[in-house]
Design a protein around this motif. Sequence first.
Motif, short mmCIF file in Angstrom:
data_model
loop_
_atom_site.label_atom_id
_atom_site.label_comp_id
_atom_site.label_asym_id
_atom_site.label_seq_id
_atom_site.Cartn_x
_atom_site.Cartn_y
_atom_site.Cartn_z
N ARG A 18 4.51 0.92 8.84
CA ARG A 18 4.98 -0.42 8.49
C ARG A 18 3.93 -1.14 7.69
NH1 ARG A 18 9.36 -1.01 11.72
NH2 ARG A 18 9.23 0.01 13.71
N ALA A 19 4.36 -2.10 6.85
CA ALA A 19 3.39 -2.96 6.16
C ALA A 19 2.91 -3.99 7.17
CB ALA A 19 4.04 -3.63 4.98
N VAL A 20 1.69 -4.47 6.97
CA VAL A 20 1.11 -5.40 7.94
C VAL A 20 1.71 -6.80 7.85
CG1 VAL A 20 -1.01 -6.69 8.39
CG2 VAL A 20 -1.05 -4.21 8.39
N ALA A 21 2.01 -7.25 6.64
CA ALA A 21 2.38 -8.66 6.42
C ALA A 21 3.48 -9.16 7.35
CB ALA A 21 2.87 -8.85 5.00
N ASP A 51 -6.31 -7.21 -1.82
CA ASP A 51 -7.23 -6.66 -0.81
C ASP A 51 -6.45 -5.93 0.28
OD1 ASP A 51 -9.41 -7.64 -2.13
OD2 ASP A 51 -9.82 -9.29 -0.75
N ARG A 52 -5.33 -6.52 0.68
CA ARG A 52 -4.51 -5.90 1.73
C ARG A 52 -3.98 -4.54 1.27
NH1 ARG A 52 -0.08 -9.92 3.38
NH2 ARG A 52 1.30 -9.00 1.83
N ALA A 81 0.83 -1.21 0.00
CA ALA A 81 0.00 0.00 0.00
C ALA A 81 0.87 1.26 0.00
CB ALA A 81 -0.91 -0.02 1.22
N ARG A 82 2.00 1.17 0.70
CA ARG A 82 2.88 2.36 0.74
C ARG A 82 3.35 2.70 -0.66
NH1 ARG A 82 6.74 -0.15 5.25
NH2 ARG A 82 6.65 -1.74 3.62
#
Length: 336
Positions: free
Chosen positions: A333-336, A305-306, A181-182
Amino acid sequence: MKTAITELFGIRHPIIQGGMHYVGFAELAAAVSNAGGLGIITGLTQKTPELLANEIARCRDMTDKPFGVNLTFLPTFSAPPYPEYIAAIREGGVKIVETAGRSPEQYMPALKAAGIKVIHKCTSVRHSLKAEKIGCDAVSVDGFECGGHPGEDDIPNMILLPRAADELKIPFVASGGMADARSLVAALAMGAAGMNMGTRFIATKEAPVHPNVKKALVEATELDTRLVMRALRNTERVLRNKGVEQLIQIERERGAALKIDDIHDQVAGVYPKVMVDGDMDAGAWSCGMVAGLINDVPTVKELIDRIMMEAGQIIRQRLTGFLDGVVESAPARAVA
Ligand SMILES: Cc1cc2nc3c(=O)[nH]c(=O)nc-3n(C[C@H](O)[C@H](O)[C@H](O)COP(=O)(O)O)c2cc1C
């Protein structure tokens, strides 16, 4: 999300899966299109136009959403019959073509006569402007970070994207180094209307490649790619491995006198060995620096989706928060 790219291609999310040799089969393209992005079949991975026609038909069986075909005009050991590939695309009813490598100028009349929208992948502003001039509908602007062929200018996306935004009238997507997303929000902020991902899509459940490839991407860091074939002005960013170390050694020895035949064993026929057999030391295969941002192997839908969910959060909360005077103590931060 609505952008010039979602409108142009009739897709839900502004995310494209770039053509990838021995990766962009119907399974991956359909998964991306079903998840709301634009999936792309890699035309030349299909050894004949008839095989491409079959692959298009297979993809159509797996999705009712728009998908595209990549046609790469690169120096190869023997030139493929491009007009026949275009005929297979036209007869298969595909309405989007991603071109790459040399200018698609000579094929534009045939593509346009078939009502096909063309997005050309470019590594420089001057090539993007040329693409606009010859009638391409959009450009995929591929920065120096990218997996595959970054060109010879070495301009990273932090500079290339705003430069493209300043000059282009047609919409463009950011390509190279895009992972999450970033990346998407940053690309939109720099003037792009979406993003194109290659390497990131290989580490997904549906990518029809050997599990060793996905494992290698999860384990790799941003330090693990190498540039090869610079002396041939056909620079390629690849994942480091034993075959690539040999290639680099040969390049060092030959210097400017390097000929493609000198490195034939390290570059020709490598893709099936890596992607099908999982032989990770076979030689040069394209991989982006973005490998350093890949930490998992989700389904394509989970990934997309993420990205879209987190992009909404970044825009609505983080960025708007700054306008509202919120000072965050931790980096995004990215979630993964
Ligand atoms: C394994 C692999 C194979 C690729 N093969 C092609 C190809 O055949 N034609 C093409 O136009 N681009 C090809 N690319 C480039 C991608 O379409 C895309 O532009 C690039 O991967 C974007 O950079 P990223 O890897 O940082 O996302 C390939 C990339 C990878 C990683």
